[in-house]
Design a protein around this motif. Structure first.
Motif, short mmCIF file in Angstrom:
data_model
loop_
_atom_site.label_atom_id
_atom_site.label_comp_id
_atom_site.label_asym_id
_atom_site.label_seq_id
_atom_site.Cartn_x
_atom_site.Cartn_y
_atom_site.Cartn_z
N THR A 109 11.39 -51.19 -10.07
CA THR A 109 10.90 -50.44 -11.22
C THR A 109 11.06 -51.31 -12.45
N PRO A 110 10.36 -50.99 -13.54
CA PRO A 110 10.56 -51.77 -14.76
C PRO A 110 12.01 -51.74 -15.25
N PRO A 113 14.29 -53.98 -11.87
CA PRO A 113 13.43 -54.85 -11.06
C PRO A 113 14.19 -55.41 -9.85
N VAL A 114 13.51 -55.45 -8.72
CA VAL A 114 14.07 -56.02 -7.50
C VAL A 114 13.34 -57.33 -7.24
N LYS A 115 14.10 -58.40 -7.11
CA LYS A 115 13.48 -59.71 -6.92
C LYS A 115 13.97 -60.43 -5.66
#
Length: 171
Positions: A109-110, A113-115
């Motif tokens: 989600t903004p 964030p999942v990276k």
């Protein structure tokens, strides 16, 4: 036995270089040149059955957790079953890597964030036969290169479980 295994592995690597066999000359494009169209490809049932991987869930930071049953991934079978099967296997590996990469968006989600993602590699069932020929070893090395390209910036954690004596000696 460890010394013998290391000598065998080194001699195979030397033969690989001496033979001029270079997996980079494969028609299948390396991971770093893949696009999203790979995600829509439907792998043959036999590949899905024989080379299992799956999204297991998410950790407490919403990072995906993948499991790959690579001890059962018979790279030798993939290269000895003919050029079509070999290319399909390579495409299947690349699709797996792409799915791992793309899965970070599932819970991103903004605000959070999942990276990254994690992977558990299950080596149960691995034996030396799987990489005992030059083409099979070359395929395993090609796979290692693809994993490095795909995971170098986005793998949070990686675990190898059930690494038997053969696996830990050879690799």
């Amino acid at each position: 036995m460890i010394i013998f295994g290391s000598i065998v592995f080194l001699s195979i690597l030397i033969k690989t270089k001496a033979s001029g066999f270079d997996v980079s000359s494969n028609e299948v494009v390396d991971y770093k040149f893949q696009n999203d169209s790979l995600l829509t490809w439907e792998a043959p049932y036999e590949l899905q059955r024989d080379y299992a991987y799956y999204l297991s869930g998410f950790d407490d930071e919403n990072c995906p957790i993948w499991v790959a049953e690579m001890g059962k991934w018979d790279t030798r079978k993939s290269v000895e079953s003919g050029p079509l099967r070999e290319k399909q296997f390579q495409k299947y590996v690349l699709q797996f890597l792409k799915r791992c990469q793309e899965s970070v968006q599932l819970r991103s989600t903004p605000e959070n964030p999942v990276k990254e993602f994690s992977i558990i590699v299950d080596m149960a069932g691995y034996n030396a036969r799987q990489t005992a020929t030059l083409p099979a070893l070359s395929m395993a090395l090609w796979m290692a290169r693809q994993f490095e390209q795909a995971f170098k910036d986005s793998m949070k954690l990686g675990y190898i479980v059930n690494g038997n004596y053969v696996f830990t000696t050879v690799w």
